[in-house]
Design a protein around this motif. Structure first.
Motif, PDB file in Angstrom:
ATOM      1  N   GLY A  18       0.801  -1.486   0.061  1.00  0.00           N
ATOM      2  CA  GLY A  18       0.153  -0.020   0.257  1.00  0.00           C
ATOM      3  C   GLY A  18       0.659   1.336  -0.098  1.00  0.00           C
ATOM      4  N   VAL A  19       2.235   1.036   0.151  1.00  0.00           N
ATOM      5  CA  VAL A  19       3.090   2.217   0.276  1.00  0.00           C
ATOM      6  C   VAL A  19       3.099   3.130  -1.232  1.00  0.00           C
ATOM      7  CG1 VAL A  19       5.196   1.532  -0.234  1.00  0.00           C
ATOM      8  CG2 VAL A  19       5.112   3.124   1.032  1.00  0.00           C
ATOM      9  N   GLY A  20       2.679   2.266  -2.168  1.00  0.00           N
ATOM     10  CA  GLY A  20       2.914   2.944  -3.811  1.00  0.00           C
ATOM     11  C   GLY A  20       3.802   2.309  -4.566  1.00  0.00           C
ATOM     12  N   LYS A  21       4.335   1.004  -4.114  1.00  0.00           N
ATOM     13  CA  LYS A  21       5.313   0.593  -5.102  1.00  0.00           C
ATOM     14  C   LYS A  21       5.027   0.467  -6.511  1.00  0.00           C
ATOM     15  CE  LYS A  21       5.821  -3.138  -2.579  1.00  0.00           C
ATOM     16  NZ  LYS A  21       4.694  -2.677  -1.384  1.00  0.00           N
ATOM     17  N   SER A  22       3.836  -0.174  -6.754  1.00  0.00           N
ATOM     18  CA  SER A  22       3.472  -0.485  -8.076  1.00  0.00           C
ATOM     19  C   SER A  22       3.211   0.788  -8.979  1.00  0.00           C
ATOM     20  CB  SER A  22       2.150  -1.185  -8.241  1.00  0.00           C
ATOM     21  OG  SER A  22       2.016  -2.400  -7.234  1.00  0.00           O
ATOM     22  N   THR A  23       2.758   1.787  -7.999  1.00  0.00           N
ATOM     23  CA  THR A  23       2.454   3.006  -8.703  1.00  0.00           C
ATOM     24  C   THR A  23       3.820   3.709  -9.146  1.00  0.00           C
ATOM     25  OG1 THR A  23       0.488   3.408  -7.478  1.00  0.00           O
ATOM     26  CG2 THR A  23       1.223   5.284  -8.417  1.00  0.00           C
ATOM     27  N   ARG A 136      -4.058   4.754   2.298  1.00  0.00           N
ATOM     28  CA  ARG A 136      -3.794   4.419   0.813  1.00  0.00           C
ATOM     29  C   ARG A 136      -4.025   2.764   0.732  1.00  0.00           C
ATOM     30  NH1 ARG A 136       2.238   6.796  -0.617  1.00  0.00           N
ATOM     31  NH2 ARG A 136       1.520   8.922  -0.196  1.00  0.00           N
ATOM     32  N   ARG A 140      -7.246   2.399  -1.773  1.00  0.00           N
ATOM     33  CA  ARG A 140      -7.029   1.309  -3.047  1.00  0.00           C
ATOM     34  C   ARG A 140      -8.341   0.555  -3.151  1.00  0.00           C
ATOM     35  NH1 ARG A 140      -1.718  -2.131  -3.049  1.00  0.00           N
ATOM     36  NH2 ARG A 140      -2.791  -3.263  -1.445  1.00  0.00           N
ATOM     37  N   ASN A 171       7.822   8.206  -0.328  1.00  0.00           N
ATOM     38  CA  ASN A 171       6.801   8.054  -1.330  1.00  0.00           C
ATOM     39  C   ASN A 171       5.769   9.334  -0.730  1.00  0.00           C
ATOM     40  OD1 ASN A 171       5.175   8.335  -3.579  1.00  0.00           O
ATOM     41  ND2 ASN A 171       4.270   6.206  -3.058  1.00  0.00           N
ATOM     42  N   ASP A 172       6.028  10.411  -0.756  1.00  0.00           N
ATOM     43  CA  ASP A 172       5.037  11.403  -0.535  1.00  0.00           C
ATOM     44  C   ASP A 172       4.268  11.762  -1.756  1.00  0.00           C
ATOM     45  OD1 ASP A 172       7.244  12.662  -1.556  1.00  0.00           O
ATOM     46  OD2 ASP A 172       7.508  14.399  -0.225  1.00  0.00           O
ATOM     47  N   VAL A 174       4.541  10.978  -5.944  1.00  0.00           N
ATOM     48  CA  VAL A 174       4.799   9.802  -6.701  1.00  0.00           C
ATOM     49  C   VAL A 174       6.172  10.348  -7.657  1.00  0.00           C
ATOM     50  CG1 VAL A 174       4.476   8.481  -8.691  1.00  0.00           C
ATOM     51  CG2 VAL A 174       2.885   8.572  -7.074  1.00  0.00           C
TER      52      VAL A 174
HETATM   53  P1  ADP Z   1       1.951  -1.098  -3.386  1.00  0.00           P
HETATM   54  O1  ADP Z   1       2.398  -1.709  -4.577  1.00  0.00           O
HETATM   55  O2  ADP Z   1       3.036  -0.669  -2.373  1.00  0.00           O
HETATM   56  O3  ADP Z   1       0.970  -2.202  -2.568  1.00  0.00           O
HETATM   57  P2  ADP Z   1       0.219   0.619  -4.915  1.00  0.00           P
HETATM   58  O4  ADP Z   1       1.024   1.272  -6.029  1.00  0.00           O
HETATM   59  O5  ADP Z   1      -0.973  -0.281  -5.051  1.00  0.00           O
HETATM   60  O6  ADP Z   1       1.057  -0.006  -3.497  1.00  0.00           O
HETATM   61  O7  ADP Z   1      -0.499   2.004  -4.153  1.00  0.00           O
HETATM   62  C1  ADP Z   1      -1.550   1.884  -3.158  1.00  0.00           C
HETATM   63  C2  ADP Z   1      -2.537   3.035  -3.241  1.00  0.00           C
HETATM   64  O8  ADP Z   1      -1.851   4.281  -2.865  1.00  0.00           O
HETATM   65  C3  ADP Z   1      -3.041   3.166  -4.657  1.00  0.00           C
HETATM   66  O9  ADP Z   1      -4.497   3.519  -4.495  1.00  0.00           O
HETATM   67  C4  ADP Z   1      -2.303   4.298  -5.045  1.00  0.00           C
HETATM   68  O10 ADP Z   1      -3.077   5.071  -6.415  1.00  0.00           O
HETATM   69  C5  ADP Z   1      -1.972   5.289  -4.060  1.00  0.00           C
HETATM   70  N1  ADP Z   1      -0.713   6.117  -4.007  1.00  0.00           N
HETATM   71  C6  ADP Z   1       0.593   5.479  -4.408  1.00  0.00           C
HETATM   72  N2  ADP Z   1       1.403   6.487  -4.380  1.00  0.00           N
HETATM   73  C7  ADP Z   1       0.708   7.497  -3.936  1.00  0.00           C
HETATM   74  C8  ADP Z   1       1.152   8.870  -3.603  1.00  0.00           C
HETATM   75  N3  ADP Z   1       2.355   9.335  -3.340  1.00  0.00           N
HETATM   76  N4  ADP Z   1       0.138   9.716  -2.953  1.00  0.00           N
HETATM   77  C9  ADP Z   1      -1.025   9.267  -2.764  1.00  0.00           C
HETATM   78  N5  ADP Z   1      -1.534   8.317  -3.225  1.00  0.00           N
HETATM   79  C10 ADP Z   1      -0.873   7.250  -3.616  1.00  0.00           C
END
Ligand code: ADP
Ligand code: 5GP
Length: 203
Positions: A18-23, A136, A140, A171-172, A174
């Motif tokens: 949920g930190v945003g790795k995939s994004t 997050r 999601r 990751n504040d 992206v």
């Molecule tokens: P992970 O791959 O680490 O499990 P995701 O990429 O699925 O995480 O991101 C989790 C959620 O947080 C998604 O809904 C995504 O859109 C959101 N997100 C990712 N990076 C950010 C960011 N910098 N600020 C706000 N929301 C974010």
């Protein structure tokens, strides 16, 4: 100067679910050439929007256990009741032809990679706060409350492993996180050990 490399750089990216790795990875890959994202094998169910062979190779427990027995995985781990693992063959061939390989793996798997590939780059990605991580995961909208609690609990344990990593990215936003990773990769490319081929003509 961009030179074809003798060998690709193995890059390990970890961070709580949920930190945003995939994004962040999707954005990084859209900006960078000559980098391959290792599509892991997992026994977890696909989330809405996830595609087999793109986000993960989704396999049964029996198939995963066959891969373990056949020694086909560079590393694997069990995470919140599911197996996740990296195919050795898929990444080795790329590294050997000078392509960088990016792994998105959790901390137990990263420790196994460190033991087998000490020259890999180890990057840990954190959210700006624990509350934001929870927001997050909820935002999601892909996991039940029970799974989210399990992932948040797991996050606290994972943070204890940060000292084993080389770099910490926040990751504040992206774009900031991607810039930090770009800077790390650029610095790695400038290492003397990465520039042996060009160096050879001066020795
Ligand atoms: P992970 O791959 O680490 O499990 P995701 O990429 O699925 O995480 O991101 C989790 C959620 O947080 C998604 O809904 C995504 O859109 C959101 N997100 C990712 N990076 C950010 C960011 N910098 N600020 C706000 N929301 C974010
Ligand atoms: P998710 O279910 O949120 O996609 O992933 C859960 C965790 O598994 C994340 O921390 C992710 O980094 C990790 N993960 C994904 N693929 C692999 C893998 O091949 N090996 C290991 N060890 N962890 C993985």
């Amino acid at each position: 100067m961009q030179l074809k490399k003798d060998k690709g750089q193995l890059i390990v990216l970890s961070g709580p679910s949920g930190v945003g790795k995939s994004t962040v990875i999707a954005e990084l890959l859209s900006q960078r050439d000559n980098i391959y994202f290792s599509v892991s094998y997992t026994t977890r169910q696909p989330r809405v929007g996830e595609q087999d062979g793109v986000n993960y190779n989704f396999v049964s427990r029996a198939e995963f256990e066959r891969m373990i027995a056949a020694d086909e995985l560079l590393e694997y781990a069990e995470y919140v009741s599911n197996y996740y693992g990296t195919s050795l063959k898929a990444i080795q061939q790329r590294l050997d032809t000078g392509v960088d390989v990016l792994l998105d793996i959790e901390v137990q798997g990263a420790a196994k990679v460190k033991a087998r590939c000490p020259d890999a780059l180890f990057i840990f990605i954190i959210p700006p706060s624990f509350e934001e991580l929870s927001r997050r995961l909820h935002g999601r909208n892909t996991d039940s409350e029970e799974i989210i609690s399990g992932r948040l609990e797991k996050a606290r344990v994972e943070f204890c492993e940060i000292p084993n990593y080389d770099y910490l990215v926040i990751n504040d936003k992206v774009t900031h996180a991607v810039e930090e990773i770009e800077a790390i990769l650029r610095a790695a490319e400038c290492r003397v050990s990465s520039r042996q081929r060009i160096l050879a003509q001066f020795q």
